[in-house]
Design a protein around this motif. Sequence first.
Motif, mmCIF file in Angstrom:
data_model
loop_
_atom_site.group_PDB
_atom_site.id
_atom_site.type_symbol
_atom_site.label_atom_id
_atom_site.label_comp_id
_atom_site.label_asym_id
_atom_site.label_seq_id
_atom_site.Cartn_x
_atom_site.Cartn_y
_atom_site.Cartn_z
ATOM 1 N N HIS A 144 55.268 149.571 50.000
ATOM 2 C CA HIS A 144 55.451 150.694 50.503
ATOM 3 C C HIS A 144 55.609 150.809 51.905
ATOM 4 C CE1 HIS A 144 54.694 152.545 46.722
ATOM 5 N NE2 HIS A 144 53.623 151.661 46.668
ATOM 6 N N LEU A 145 56.834 150.531 52.564
ATOM 7 C CA LEU A 145 57.112 150.196 53.866
ATOM 8 C C LEU A 145 56.815 151.563 54.738
ATOM 9 C CD1 LEU A 145 60.250 147.892 53.710
ATOM 10 C CD2 LEU A 145 57.455 147.355 53.937
ATOM 11 N N MET A 146 56.809 152.688 54.218
ATOM 12 C CA MET A 146 56.580 153.880 54.952
ATOM 13 C C MET A 146 55.185 154.037 55.152
ATOM 14 S SD MET A 146 59.583 155.376 55.453
ATOM 15 C CE MET A 146 58.994 157.000 55.817
ATOM 16 N N ASP A 147 54.231 153.349 54.370
ATOM 17 C CA ASP A 147 52.764 153.312 54.865
ATOM 18 C C ASP A 147 52.399 151.995 55.726
ATOM 19 O OD1 ASP A 147 52.352 155.919 53.463
ATOM 20 O OD2 ASP A 147 52.068 154.944 51.762
ATOM 21 N N ARG A 148 53.350 151.245 56.071
ATOM 22 C CA ARG A 148 53.015 150.169 56.798
ATOM 23 C C ARG A 148 52.210 150.316 57.983
ATOM 24 N NH1 ARG A 148 55.437 147.157 61.205
ATOM 25 N NH2 ARG A 148 55.420 144.841 60.983
ATOM 26 N N LEU A 149 50.880 149.480 57.805
ATOM 27 C CA LEU A 149 49.713 149.339 58.961
ATOM 28 C C LEU A 149 49.328 150.859 58.939
ATOM 29 C CD1 LEU A 149 51.572 147.236 61.519
ATOM 30 C CD2 LEU A 149 50.025 146.361 59.994
ATOM 31 N N SER A 179 41.764 158.877 60.131
ATOM 32 C CA SER A 179 42.930 159.113 60.140
ATOM 33 C C SER A 179 43.213 160.103 58.720
ATOM 34 C CB SER A 179 44.218 158.042 59.984
ATOM 35 O OG SER A 179 44.168 157.350 58.766
ATOM 36 N N ASP A 180 44.406 160.644 58.314
ATOM 37 C CA ASP A 180 44.462 161.253 57.443
ATOM 38 C C ASP A 180 45.894 160.529 56.236
ATOM 39 O OD1 ASP A 180 46.666 161.977 58.628
ATOM 40 O OD2 ASP A 180 46.681 164.026 58.327
ATOM 41 N N SER A 181 45.651 159.325 56.359
ATOM 42 C CA SER A 181 46.703 158.475 55.616
ATOM 43 C C SER A 181 46.377 158.574 54.117
ATOM 44 C CB SER A 181 46.436 157.045 56.034
ATOM 45 O OG SER A 181 45.405 156.447 56.020
ATOM 46 N N GLY A 182 45.320 158.866 53.828
ATOM 47 C CA GLY A 182 45.002 158.715 52.379
ATOM 48 C C GLY A 182 44.600 157.508 51.834
ATOM 49 N N HIS A 183 44.599 156.338 52.532
ATOM 50 C CA HIS A 183 44.221 154.879 52.248
ATOM 51 C C HIS A 183 42.799 154.742 53.079
ATOM 52 C CE1 HIS A 183 48.040 154.311 50.570
ATOM 53 N NE2 HIS A 183 48.508 154.965 51.558
ATOM 54 N N GLY A 227 43.083 151.463 54.852
ATOM 55 C CA GLY A 227 44.233 151.589 55.394
ATOM 56 C C GLY A 227 45.084 150.742 54.630
ATOM 57 N N CYS A 228 46.343 150.180 55.325
ATOM 58 C CA CYS A 228 47.315 149.401 54.696
ATOM 59 C C CYS A 228 47.643 148.115 55.488
ATOM 60 C CB CYS A 228 48.573 150.174 54.495
ATOM 61 S SG CYS A 228 48.389 151.566 53.239
ATOM 62 N N ASP A 229 48.166 147.185 54.849
ATOM 63 C CA ASP A 229 48.627 145.856 55.656
ATOM 64 C C ASP A 229 50.086 146.309 55.624
ATOM 65 O OD1 ASP A 229 50.109 145.743 53.277
ATOM 66 O OD2 ASP A 229 49.202 144.009 52.418
ATOM 67 N N TYR A 230 50.859 144.981 56.472
ATOM 68 C CA TYR A 230 52.056 145.121 56.928
ATOM 69 C C TYR A 230 53.099 145.332 55.940
ATOM 70 C CZ TYR A 230 52.746 140.334 55.210
ATOM 71 O OH TYR A 230 52.800 139.197 54.493
ATOM 72 N N LEU A 231 53.122 145.317 54.703
ATOM 73 C CA LEU A 231 53.869 145.799 53.570
ATOM 74 C C LEU A 231 53.524 146.962 53.078
ATOM 75 C CD1 LEU A 231 54.159 142.173 52.057
ATOM 76 C CD2 LEU A 231 55.804 143.414 53.686
ATOM 77 N N GLY A 232 52.442 147.919 53.684
ATOM 78 C CA GLY A 232 52.028 149.294 53.169
ATOM 79 C C GLY A 232 51.122 149.106 51.899
#
Length: 205
Positions: free
Chosen positions: A35-40, A49-53, A56-61
Motif C-alpha cells: 500500500h504505497l499510499m501508507d508508505r513509511l 499519529s492518526d495513521s491507524g497503524h 507504523g508501516c514500512d517503505y512498501l506501506g
Amino acid sequence: KMPLSIIILLVLTGTLVLASLLVPYVYPIDLGETHLMDRLAMPSIFGISDSGHLLGCDYLGRDLAIRLLYATRTTIILAFTGLACAATLGIVLGVIAGVFGGVCDDVIMFLINVRHAVPSVLIGIIVATIFGSTEFTMILLTTFIQWTKFARQARAQILQIRKESYIECSRAIGASSIRIIFEHVLRNIASPLIVTTTLTLSSII
C-alpha cells in the motif's frame, strides 16, 4: 506468592503468543500486498499519529504490527515443533543408552560425538542446500542440532539412578525394562529434562 512483575510478564507474554497464533483468523491478509499510499506511515501508538497503524508501516506501506505478529506465529510454531522433535528423539535415544548400555550405549554416544564434531553452521548450510529454505528444513535442522542435549542429559541421569534400590527391587520382582522405564526412570529424570527443554527453547528462538 508470585511477584507482581512476574505476573505482568506472564500476562504480556501470553497475550502476545495468543494474538500471534490467532492473527491469521482474526486479521487475514496477504503478506506480500503493498500500500504505497501508507508508505513509511508513522505509528499511531501513544497518539504519535492518526495513521491507524499501531507500529507504523514500512517503505512498501505494509503494517509492521501485523507482520510482526505473523512472524512471531511462525517462530513459535517452528520452535515448539522442532523442540518437541528434538526432545523426543534425544530422550528416547538417551533412555536406550542409559538403560540397556553395551553396544546401544556405544553406538548412541558415537552418534553424539559425531554430531558435536560437525559445526552447526555447516550442518545448516548442508541441510538448506539439500532441502531448501522451508519450514520443514528448519524443523529438521533444529531436531538434528539439538537432540544431543536431551540424549546426554537423559543418559547421565539414568546412569545415576540405575543402581538405586527401587530399580533393583523392580528387576527382582520381574518387572520388564519397559515397565521400569515408564514407572521409575522417566519420572525421576523429568525435572532436569524440563530445565534443559526450557533453556533449549530460548536458544532455538
